[in-house]
Design a protein around this motif. Structure first.
Motif, PDB file in Angstrom:
ATOM      1  N   LEU A  48      56.417  11.659  36.695  1.00  0.00           N
ATOM      2  CA  LEU A  48      56.255  11.686  35.182  1.00  0.00           C
ATOM      3  C   LEU A  48      57.467  12.462  34.216  1.00  0.00           C
ATOM      4  O   LEU A  48      57.302  12.142  33.190  1.00  0.00           O
ATOM      5  N   LEU A  49      58.544  12.731  35.092  1.00  0.00           N
ATOM      6  CA  LEU A  49      59.876  13.426  33.988  1.00  0.00           C
ATOM      7  C   LEU A  49      60.278  12.166  33.368  1.00  0.00           C
ATOM      8  O   LEU A  49      60.698  12.596  32.349  1.00  0.00           O
ATOM      9  N   PRO A  50      60.391  10.921  33.594  1.00  0.00           N
ATOM     10  CA  PRO A  50      60.933   9.948  32.932  1.00  0.00           C
ATOM     11  C   PRO A  50      60.194   9.650  31.309  1.00  0.00           C
ATOM     12  O   PRO A  50      60.682   9.607  30.232  1.00  0.00           O
ATOM     13  N   ILE A  51      58.673  10.103  31.628  1.00  0.00           N
ATOM     14  CA  ILE A  51      57.964  10.008  30.315  1.00  0.00           C
ATOM     15  C   ILE A  51      58.376  11.245  29.202  1.00  0.00           C
ATOM     16  O   ILE A  51      58.414  11.119  28.135  1.00  0.00           O
ATOM     17  N   THR A  52      58.531  12.231  29.828  1.00  0.00           N
ATOM     18  CA  THR A  52      58.839  13.490  29.175  1.00  0.00           C
ATOM     19  C   THR A  52      59.997  13.242  28.240  1.00  0.00           C
ATOM     20  O   THR A  52      60.237  14.079  27.209  1.00  0.00           O
ATOM     21  N   TYR A  53      61.087  12.440  28.776  1.00  0.00           N
ATOM     22  CA  TYR A  53      62.241  12.365  27.946  1.00  0.00           C
ATOM     23  C   TYR A  53      61.905  11.679  26.614  1.00  0.00           C
ATOM     24  O   TYR A  53      62.548  11.990  25.675  1.00  0.00           O
ATOM     25  N   THR A  54      60.769  10.877  26.408  1.00  0.00           N
ATOM     26  CA  THR A  54      60.357  10.407  25.219  1.00  0.00           C
ATOM     27  C   THR A  54      59.658  11.211  24.144  1.00  0.00           C
ATOM     28  O   THR A  54      59.300  10.831  23.015  1.00  0.00           O
ATOM     29  N   PHE A  55      59.314  12.629  24.670  1.00  0.00           N
ATOM     30  CA  PHE A  55      58.498  13.247  23.877  1.00  0.00           C
ATOM     31  C   PHE A  55      59.319  13.884  22.745  1.00  0.00           C
ATOM     32  O   PHE A  55      60.285  14.192  22.959  1.00  0.00           O
ATOM     33  N   ASP A  56      58.513  14.021  21.350  1.00  0.00           N
ATOM     34  CA  ASP A  56      59.213  14.384  20.085  1.00  0.00           C
ATOM     35  C   ASP A  56      59.412  16.054  20.452  1.00  0.00           C
ATOM     36  O   ASP A  56      60.170  16.645  19.856  1.00  0.00           O
ATOM     37  N   GLU A  57      58.198  16.711  20.856  1.00  0.00           N
ATOM     38  CA  GLU A  57      58.202  17.957  21.158  1.00  0.00           C
ATOM     39  C   GLU A  57      58.165  18.594  22.466  1.00  0.00           C
ATOM     40  O   GLU A  57      57.517  18.030  23.417  1.00  0.00           O
TER      41      GLU A  57
END
Length: 502
Positions: A48-57
């Motif tokens: 799931l690390l790649p997804i966290t790159y897209t988080f605004d906060e």
């Protein structure tokens, strides 16, 4: 008063709708991967690390990843109790008495005791984090380059001492991780190192590719090579609330286990595993009827479950105060912070108070959500055990590959996943743990940077690490930990604990 103000800030952040939503998603995923043997929170967080790159906060991403970690500690007890197959290594000891209770028709009682004990321990451990983090951060802010180098060395040595298997192999994994972290351009001189004239390696190996390969793909290959054999569920789960007599029996074990787990959780390595086994041994030793352990003792479920959840929560303390990951999942979370442009360490509490206190406050919300999820939805978790692994693993591989490619849009990232996945599988087959390697990879740049800066300040005099009292004390503790770990009696006990884990 300052603590109350900080907690008020944290609750304000944690109760934002997107943070509550992703906290719920995190603990639900954590429970699911805890229930499903062979996946685990480390592999899940890696993918799931790649997804966290897209988080605004950043705080939203960290809340979700944290929820996966401590949620898995809850979920692991479900299969341990119902089919005598721990979903998580720290739940191995829960199976000893939990499954016996299930065989006796008390599966509902055992599951409820596990959930209640975990909730109480997790809630108290969150208070420990809130109280301990600020003073420890103040101490850490006084550290210079020599002290920061020494504290990483101490972390490495303790992780070696607490790792399962051979200490020599754990040391080799840390060294390999540090070496891999040096690939790319030297941050001081901009000189290419170990790139073999390949421009794709100028930026070094991507943390996400390394983590997904070592813990996602390698875990799948291991399961395909040596699949887990599940047993039969012991029957319908009824009576999801313990009797008054059972509630009275769990009070003491939960209190003792919470204290033990809160202390052991800050240790690098398998603190949550040691906490659960340590709690079980303690309860058996002080019990008036030790023979009931292994035959369905309520304390044999309550103690270990409280201990591993308390340890899971307090493992955030070294990460938040020193930037030192206590285990593989904490290393992943440190990587997620780096992806968001935040350097883990003592500066985080002062520079990013909303992130730290929002994370701490979210743990209370997460623990409450876990109780609400675990008891009513036990039937769903049980049905998940029937999902064939041949359906799960292709989906995981596709998801991981797409996620890694999306970070930079570079096929080299996917190739990195393949290489590190195959390498991780070979290391596992050779009896080596990948967690020390990941710790070495994450902390390697930090170790090198502070080593070089300390030597520059001291004009190349290595005695600076000994002449500074705090640095010398930390190195002395590291040496003591290494000596103790190598003592024959300690080594034998350590092997017993981790052989049970496997």
């Amino acid at each position: 008063m300052e603590l109350l103000d900080n907690l008020a800030l944290g609750l304000q952040v944690a109760f934002q709708w997107q943070n509550v939503l992703f906290c719920l998603l995190g603990v639900a995923l954590g429970t699911a991967v805890g229930v499903l043997p062979g996946i685990g929170p480390t592999a899940t967080v890696a993918m799931l690390l790649p997804i966290t790159y897209t988080f605004d906060e950043p705080v939203t991403a960290i809340i979700m990843l944290a929820g996966i970690y401590y949620g898995a500690q809850y979920g692991g007890s479900t299969t341990a109790i119902l089919i005598n197959l721990p979903g998580e290594s720290s739940s191995a000891v829960t199976a000893l008495d939990g499954h016996q209770l299930a065989v006796q028709g008390k599966a509902g009682t055992a599951l409820a005791v596990a959930a209640i004990s975990s909730f109480i321990a997790g809630t108290v451990a969150t208070v420990v984090i809130a109280v301990a983090a600020p003073p420890l951060t103040d101490v850490a802010l006084e550290f210079g380059q020599a002290e920061l180098f020494s504290v990483v060395v101490l972390g490495f040595i303790v992780s070696i001492a607490l790792a399962s298997g051979s200490p020599l192999k754990a040391l080799a994994m840390i060294v390999l991780g540090v070496l891999l972290s040096t690939v790319g351009r030297d941050s001081f001189t901009n000189t290419a190192r170990f790139t073999f004239s390949q421009p794709a390696l100028d930026g070094g190996f991507n943390f996400v590719s390394v983590a997904v390969g070592l813990f996602g793909i390698a875990e799948i290959l291991r399961n395909l090579h040596d699949p887990h054999h599940t047993g039969r569920i012991v029957g319908a789960v009824k009576g999801l609330w313990p009797s008054r007599s059972d509630l009275r029996k769990i009070g003491g074990p939960v209190a003792r286990a919470t204290g033990l787990g809160s202390i052991l959780g800050v240790l690098p390595g398998g603190g949550h595993v040691l906490a659960s086994f340590g709690s079980y041994a303690l309860e058996k030793k002080i019990s008036k009827n030790p023979k009931e352990f292994g035959r369905g003792a309520i304390a044999g479920v309550a103690g270990p479950e409280a201990a591993n959840n308390a340890a899971a929560q307090t493992s955030f303390i070294p990460l938040l105060t020193l930037g030192l990951p206590a285990n593989g999942v904490m290393a992943m979370i440190a990587g997620a912070l780096i992806l968001q442009g935040i350097t883990p360490g003592p500066g985080v509490l002062t520079d990013e108070p909303e992130l730290v206190w929002g994370l701490i406050a979210s743990m209370w919300i997460g623990n409450l959500l876990l109780v609400l999820l675990n008891l009513p939805l036990i039937g769903i978790w049980v049905k998940m055990l029937s999902v064939p692994y041949w359906i799960l693993f292709p989906s995981i591989i596709i998801f991981a590959s797409i996620g890694c490619y999306s970070i930079r849009g570079n096929i080299w990232e996917v190739l990195g996943v393949v290489v590190f996945g195959a390498g991780g599988f070979l290391l596992i087959r050779a009896g080596c743990e990948p967690v020390p390697l990941l710790l070495g990879f994450v902390l390697g740049p930090f170790l090198e940077e502070n080593l070089r800066r300390a030597l520059i300040i001291s004009r190349g005099d290595p005695m600076t690490f000994i002449e500074r009292p705090i640095s010398a004390s930390l190195l002395g503790l590291a040496l003591l930990a290494l000596v103790v770990a190598l003592l024959p009696a300690i080594r034998r006990k350590r092997e017993v604990v981790f052989s049970e884990e496997e």
